[in-house]
Design a protein around this motif. Sequence first.
Motif, PDB file in Angstrom:
ATOM      1  N   GLN A 161      42.121  35.362  41.895  1.00 49.31           N
ATOM      2  CA  GLN A 161      42.843  36.228  40.920  1.00 49.31           C
ATOM      3  C   GLN A 161      42.315  37.561  40.469  1.00 49.31           C
ATOM      4  OE1 GLN A 161      44.668  33.570  37.844  1.00 49.31           O
ATOM      5  NE2 GLN A 161      43.081  31.977  38.565  1.00 49.31           N
ATOM      6  N   ASP A 184      49.879  32.745  30.385  1.00 48.47           N
ATOM      7  CA  ASP A 184      48.397  32.911  30.419  1.00 48.47           C
ATOM      8  C   ASP A 184      47.846  33.653  29.105  1.00 48.47           C
ATOM      9  OD1 ASP A 184      48.344  32.158  33.013  1.00 48.47           O
ATOM     10  OD2 ASP A 184      48.583  33.865  34.050  1.00 48.47           O
ATOM     11  N   GLU A 193      44.554  42.301  45.277  1.00 51.25           N
ATOM     12  CA  GLU A 193      45.581  41.457  45.256  1.00 51.25           C
ATOM     13  C   GLU A 193      46.568  41.348  46.393  1.00 51.25           C
ATOM     14  OE1 GLU A 193      49.419  41.060  42.149  1.00 51.25           O
ATOM     15  OE2 GLU A 193      47.798  42.498  41.925  1.00 51.25           O
ATOM     16  N   TYR A 207      34.626  34.877  39.480  1.00 48.89           N
ATOM     17  CA  TYR A 207      35.208  36.288  38.973  1.00 48.89           C
ATOM     18  C   TYR A 207      34.002  37.429  39.314  1.00 48.89           C
ATOM     19  CZ  TYR A 207      38.553  33.566  36.405  1.00 48.89           C
ATOM     20  OH  TYR A 207      39.355  32.470  35.887  1.00 48.89           O
ATOM     21  N   LYS A 222      50.019  29.502  42.955  1.00 49.80           N
ATOM     22  CA  LYS A 222      49.652  30.900  42.773  1.00 49.80           C
ATOM     23  C   LYS A 222      49.464  31.487  44.270  1.00 49.80           C
ATOM     24  CE  LYS A 222      47.471  29.837  38.274  1.00 49.80           C
ATOM     25  NZ  LYS A 222      46.173  29.788  37.706  1.00 49.80           N
ATOM     26  N   ASP A 223      48.589  32.774  44.024  1.00 52.36           N
ATOM     27  CA  ASP A 223      48.501  33.559  45.479  1.00 52.36           C
ATOM     28  C   ASP A 223      47.166  32.733  45.937  1.00 52.36           C
ATOM     29  OD1 ASP A 223      50.372  35.128  44.933  1.00 52.36           O
ATOM     30  OD2 ASP A 223      49.262  36.939  44.611  1.00 52.36           O
ATOM     31  N   ASP A 235      37.200  32.085  42.583  1.00 52.16           N
ATOM     32  CA  ASP A 235      37.586  33.319  42.024  1.00 52.16           C
ATOM     33  C   ASP A 235      36.776  34.585  41.985  1.00 52.16           C
ATOM     34  OD1 ASP A 235      40.614  33.311  41.105  1.00 52.16           O
ATOM     35  OD2 ASP A 235      40.058  31.411  40.013  1.00 52.16           O
ATOM     36  N   HIS A 259      40.066  29.662  45.704  1.00 50.95           N
ATOM     37  CA  HIS A 259      40.514  30.729  45.258  1.00 50.95           C
ATOM     38  C   HIS A 259      39.549  31.979  45.427  1.00 50.95           C
ATOM     39  CE1 HIS A 259      44.613  29.964  44.016  1.00 50.95           C
ATOM     40  NE2 HIS A 259      44.283  29.042  43.502  1.00 50.95           N
TER      41      HIS A 259
END
Length: 451
Positions: A443, A37, A423, A275, A438-439, A302, A327
């Motif tokens: 993220q 990443d 998380e 985000y 991924k989870d 996200d 996500h």
Amino acid sequence: MQPLAKIITLLLVSSLLFLASCSEKDESNPEEMEPVDKEFVIYSDENYPTIPSGEIPISDQRFVGGANASDTNDGLESTPWATFDKALQELAASDTWYCLNIASDITVDSFIDTKFYGSGPGTSSQFAYIRSDPALSTPATLTLNARVEIDGQQNWLWYGFKMTGTQGINIGEDLPTNHHTIRNIEGKMTGTGGDNHGFFQAVNYNANYFGVFNSNFTGPGTTSDGVHGNTAAIIAFRVTHLRIENNRITNAPRPLYYKHSNQPNNGPADIHIRYNYQPETATGESCFFAGRVEGGIFEITDNIFGSSVEISNGGGSEQPDGHFISHNTFLTDLKIQNGNDPVVNATIKNNVIVGNLELLRYKTNTNTNTTDYQLYGGNIYYQSEVYTLEQWKAQSVPGNQDMNSIAGIPQFSDPLMNPEDYELQMDSPGKGRASDGKDIGAQTDYVGNKL
């Protein structure tokens, strides 16, 4: 050779062989070729610029507020203008300077509309730049007791000051007002709001390329506080190109509010809501996304949403399609609603949904959306029926929905105070279970302000 020397030699040879083997990657294995990443950078390009990295010549700067301020001045550092209206008039008429410094706290008490002032100095290669004076130890506060409308000016960057007051800034109310980017603004709205009322608004399809990044907005309260139900922190109506990323938004009936179709004459839709952190302040908050994405993409990815999220049509015959909802961490319900027409063809994957997923609830429209790889804490509602996850897998419409989804408790950190606390812990059923390995969920390292 002494035994100790033999051991050291053997270790050195083994290390060299190991390093050589590591340097020769198996190119047939894509996982080995996948790069690590990169450092996370808040989105920026020529359409949504970041702050200028170089020093701005003093000849390109003007000042509003501070000592000796007067609208009869010339706006230089020692002779600044007194009012925001005067500063915007001069900026919109300028072709010789582009940076406006807010040199002290200033207040707007009378309505401002820049459509009468000129086209402004902003260009695609040189954005007009409105900022808190970097010489201040604390960013300046712009108090809006009257609305400011920015009409007809292109390529403006708003950066690094504070906002308060009962009103906000409209981008593109009456004239095309494209490429306006808001970065690193801290706002606290007061008053009771109003219908389609927000701190920053991109409205009436005139505001193509509207971006809000790394800002922190607190609304005036919720409907239980007497605030109008359509009050929002950020509003975008009929915008074709939009990015809302890395913001913290709370304490408003509609913290985020997107509505109505994009305009095909501005090209394919390119809408990204990513985000963002929306902690719930009180019952009654709900982010609302309603409208058709014609010939493009509407990505909601996200984010951490503390209150329910509704995705619907924008009224009339509009049908949202092209949605990609992935996500996210929904701490209550995700409602894929009908309105007058159903949401169609949305892809909903890899989300934590602590509450319920509602698909076209209360209506008889047939589901055409795709759901999978979710972590559900509640039930799934389809039309008038309620299903557990296992029941839904067996009876879903269309068939084979959520075959890789799981039911359970997400297992976040305790206490929950920051985005990173959401998380998934090692014992979470969603750990590493997303379709991309991924989870499931957002993220969290990337969510919220990165000041």
